[in-house]
Design an enzyme around this catalytic site. Sequence first.
Site, PDB file in Angstrom:
ATOM      1  NE  ARG A 276      -4.350  -1.227   0.137  1.00  0.00           N
ATOM      2  CZ  ARG A 276      -5.451  -1.079   0.888  1.00  0.00           C
ATOM      3  NH1 ARG A 276      -5.562  -0.072   1.722  1.00  0.00           N
ATOM      4  NH2 ARG A 276      -6.442  -1.920   0.776  1.00  0.00           N
TER       5      ARG A 276
ATOM      6  CE1 TYR B  27     -12.758  -7.721   1.834  1.00  0.00           C
ATOM      7  CE2 TYR B  27     -11.137  -9.354   1.174  1.00  0.00           C
ATOM      8  CZ  TYR B  27     -11.503  -8.272   1.942  1.00  0.00           C
ATOM      9  OH  TYR B  27     -10.608  -7.744   2.844  1.00  0.00           O
TER      10      TYR B  27
ATOM     11  NE  ARG C  16      -7.696   5.421   2.193  1.00  0.00           N
ATOM     12  CZ  ARG C  16      -8.538   4.526   2.706  1.00  0.00           C
ATOM     13  NH1 ARG C  16      -9.825   4.808   2.795  1.00  0.00           N
ATOM     14  NH2 ARG C  16      -8.108   3.359   3.140  1.00  0.00           N
TER      15      ARG C  16
ATOM     16  CG  ASP D 180      -8.783  -3.580  -4.364  1.00  0.00           C
ATOM     17  OD1 ASP D 180      -8.262  -2.870  -3.495  1.00  0.00           O
ATOM     18  OD2 ASP D 180      -9.518  -4.549  -4.098  1.00  0.00           O
TER      19      ASP D 180
ATOM     20  NE  ARG E  25     -10.455   6.864  -4.067  1.00  0.00           N
ATOM     21  CZ  ARG E  25     -11.776   7.029  -4.016  1.00  0.00           C
ATOM     22  NH1 ARG E  25     -12.355   7.973  -4.723  1.00  0.00           N
ATOM     23  NH2 ARG E  25     -12.502   6.227  -3.262  1.00  0.00           N
TER      24      ARG E  25
HETATM   25  O1  CP3 Z   1      -0.090  -1.707  -2.450  1.00  0.00           O
HETATM   26  C1  CP3 Z   1      -0.372  -0.825  -3.286  1.00  0.00           C
HETATM   27  O2  CP3 Z   1       0.008   0.356  -3.185  1.00  0.00           O
HETATM   28  C2  CP3 Z   1      -1.128  -1.225  -4.538  1.00  0.00           C
HETATM   29  C3  CP3 Z   1      -2.537  -1.124  -4.530  1.00  0.00           C
HETATM   30  C4  CP3 Z   1      -3.417  -2.032  -3.673  1.00  0.00           C
HETATM   31  C5  CP3 Z   1      -4.677  -1.601  -3.216  1.00  0.00           C
HETATM   32  N1  CP3 Z   1      -5.320  -2.660  -2.626  1.00  0.00           N
HETATM   33  C6  CP3 Z   1      -5.223  -0.245  -3.373  1.00  0.00           C
HETATM   34  C7  CP3 Z   1      -6.373   0.202  -2.558  1.00  0.00           C
HETATM   35  C8  CP3 Z   1      -3.262  -3.378  -3.288  1.00  0.00           C
HETATM   36  C9  CP3 Z   1      -2.086  -4.312  -3.467  1.00  0.00           C
HETATM   37  C10 CP3 Z   1      -4.481  -3.759  -2.631  1.00  0.00           C
HETATM   38  C11 CP3 Z   1      -4.734  -5.125  -2.120  1.00  0.00           C
HETATM   39  C12 CP3 Z   1      -5.960  -5.404  -1.365  1.00  0.00           C
HETATM   40  N2  CP3 Z   1      -7.212  -4.897  -1.573  1.00  0.00           N
HETATM   41  C13 CP3 Z   1      -6.049  -6.376  -0.327  1.00  0.00           C
HETATM   42  C14 CP3 Z   1      -4.930  -7.266   0.150  1.00  0.00           C
HETATM   43  C15 CP3 Z   1      -3.984  -6.548   1.043  1.00  0.00           C
HETATM   44  C16 CP3 Z   1      -4.563  -6.063   2.330  1.00  0.00           C
HETATM   45  O3  CP3 Z   1      -4.618  -4.824   2.503  1.00  0.00           O
HETATM   46  O4  CP3 Z   1      -4.971  -6.885   3.152  1.00  0.00           O
HETATM   47  C17 CP3 Z   1      -7.384  -6.382   0.122  1.00  0.00           C
HETATM   48  C18 CP3 Z   1      -7.957  -7.239   1.231  1.00  0.00           C
HETATM   49  C19 CP3 Z   1      -8.117  -5.445  -0.686  1.00  0.00           C
HETATM   50  C20 CP3 Z   1      -9.571  -5.136  -0.627  1.00  0.00           C
HETATM   51  C21 CP3 Z   1      -9.838  -3.724  -0.285  1.00  0.00           C
HETATM   52  N3  CP3 Z   1      -9.553  -2.652  -1.115  1.00  0.00           N
HETATM   53  C22 CP3 Z   1     -10.410  -3.225   0.903  1.00  0.00           C
HETATM   54  C23 CP3 Z   1     -10.858  -4.060   2.083  1.00  0.00           C
HETATM   55  C24 CP3 Z   1     -10.469  -1.829   0.759  1.00  0.00           C
HETATM   56  C25 CP3 Z   1     -11.120  -0.847   1.708  1.00  0.00           C
HETATM   57  C26 CP3 Z   1     -10.281  -0.555   2.881  1.00  0.00           C
HETATM   58  C27 CP3 Z   1      -9.452   0.666   2.635  1.00  0.00           C
HETATM   59  O5  CP3 Z   1      -8.264   0.683   3.000  1.00  0.00           O
HETATM   60  O6  CP3 Z   1     -10.026   1.647   2.153  1.00  0.00           O
HETATM   61  C28 CP3 Z   1      -9.892  -1.485  -0.483  1.00  0.00           C
HETATM   62  C29 CP3 Z   1      -9.714  -0.133  -1.054  1.00  0.00           C
HETATM   63  C30 CP3 Z   1      -8.368   0.273  -1.536  1.00  0.00           C
HETATM   64  N4  CP3 Z   1      -7.500  -0.511  -2.231  1.00  0.00           N
HETATM   65  C31 CP3 Z   1      -7.789   1.572  -1.390  1.00  0.00           C
HETATM   66  C32 CP3 Z   1      -6.545   1.530  -2.044  1.00  0.00           C
HETATM   67  C33 CP3 Z   1      -5.567   2.657  -2.228  1.00  0.00           C
HETATM   68  C34 CP3 Z   1      -8.446   2.778  -0.756  1.00  0.00           C
HETATM   69  C35 CP3 Z   1      -9.440   3.324  -1.743  1.00  0.00           C
HETATM   70  C36 CP3 Z   1      -9.638   4.813  -1.656  1.00  0.00           C
HETATM   71  O7  CP3 Z   1      -8.843   5.555  -2.244  1.00  0.00           O
HETATM   72  O8  CP3 Z   1     -10.622   5.218  -1.045  1.00  0.00           O
END
Ligand code: CP3
Length: 340
Positions: A21, A146, A25, A71, A34
């Site tokens: 990540r 999910y 944000r 994602d 965003r």
């Molecule tokens: O690592 C990186 O920088 C690359 C991008 C990346 C994202 N999600 C961007 C994202 C990666 C590798 C993921 C993986 C991901 N997504 C996982 C596995 C890793 C982990 O964190 O456990 C999971 C379970 C998800 C599913 C997911 N996506 C959830 C549960 C959420 C909401 C929670 C949150 O943090 O907002 C997301 C959204 C998400 N994925 C965001 C980002 C940058 C936030 C979205 C926003 O900008 O509002």
Amino acid sequence: MRLVEALRGAEQDRPPVWLMRQAGRYLPEYRALRQRVGGFLELCYDPKLACEVTMQPIRRFGMDAAILFSDILVVPDALGQGVAFRDGEGPVLDAIDGGGVDGLTEAGMVNRLAPVLETVERVRGELASEVALIGFAGAPWTVATYMVEGGSSKDFAAIKTWAFKDPDGFSRLIDLLARVTADYLIALIRSGVNVVQLFDTWAGVLPAWAFERWVVAPTRQIVDRVRATAPDIPIIGFPRGAGVSLVRFADGTGVDGVGLDSAVPLDWARDTLQSKVAVQGNLDPMMLVAGGDAMLDSARDILRTLGGGGLVFNLGHGVVPATPPEHVAALVSFVQDWRG
Ligand code: CP3
């Protein structure tokens, strides 16, 4: 590329560093972009903007690897299961059960992710040649949580009830996800990624027999299929929360690198895992929020204990939104200046 070499087990003057990540944000430039785009998935499917977001942390901090901005839930989206991200709520899906598996559209699934593949081509074109590009997917078990729970879950009641009552029926969903995930990773590799990572965020909630069947076995299938097409691309598996089952994961899946969450003791990882695989991790993400000497002392422990073998420096989970960007800068410089 330093990341590729580390995963192949080559000796180097210092380990590579990147952060799960690392785009997101906590960066003001991400929040600004965003806000201009409607939704999160729209951003993932816009090659120009997704490329820009992938590059943001590299420009600022110079990590040794970029991770594609996307994602894990683009896979169920491309299978035709509606996925929505509502602000502050996390992902929302129309939950499926056994009857829903036949409604998923496996054929042409990779084609529907063409914008993501275009992002890969763009990023690889912009990155310096020594910076690796990581492509990723969710592992079948985590993506299934999910799809079956309809979003994030605390107790995994729906998916566990289904899987424990009707393991053969549930395996149809896991097998389908293993097939499409392998196809998708192969497509990412053809488009230009240098390393792939499988995120199994919820691997740690299963009893041992179920971990074997729904974490180890499908990961092995994916590794075998990707290797058959792309034998030189290193594969990292991250079964978060697996604890002592990390040994079984390393032995049973054939991955090149294993991601460690922050609870894994460093000396145990050195003595038990590092002779088999490279390890990646595992600074607690809140240490990156804390910063200062506490952060650097913890980073030094990781480097001293694990730096003598295959190591990719990372966090034990993703960067959280409250992280001050200056702390990220300090951590990346600290690792890049370290010499074992
Ligand atoms: O690592 C990186 O920088 C690359 C991008 C990346 C994202 N999600 C961007 C994202 C990666 C590798 C993921 C993986 C991901 N997504 C996982 C596995 C890793 C982990 O964190 O456990 C999971 C379970 C998800 C599913 C997911 N996506 C959830 C549960 C959420 C909401 C929670 C949150 O943090 O907002 C997301 C959204 C998400 N994925 C965001 C980002 C940058 C936030 C979205 C926003 O900008 O509002």
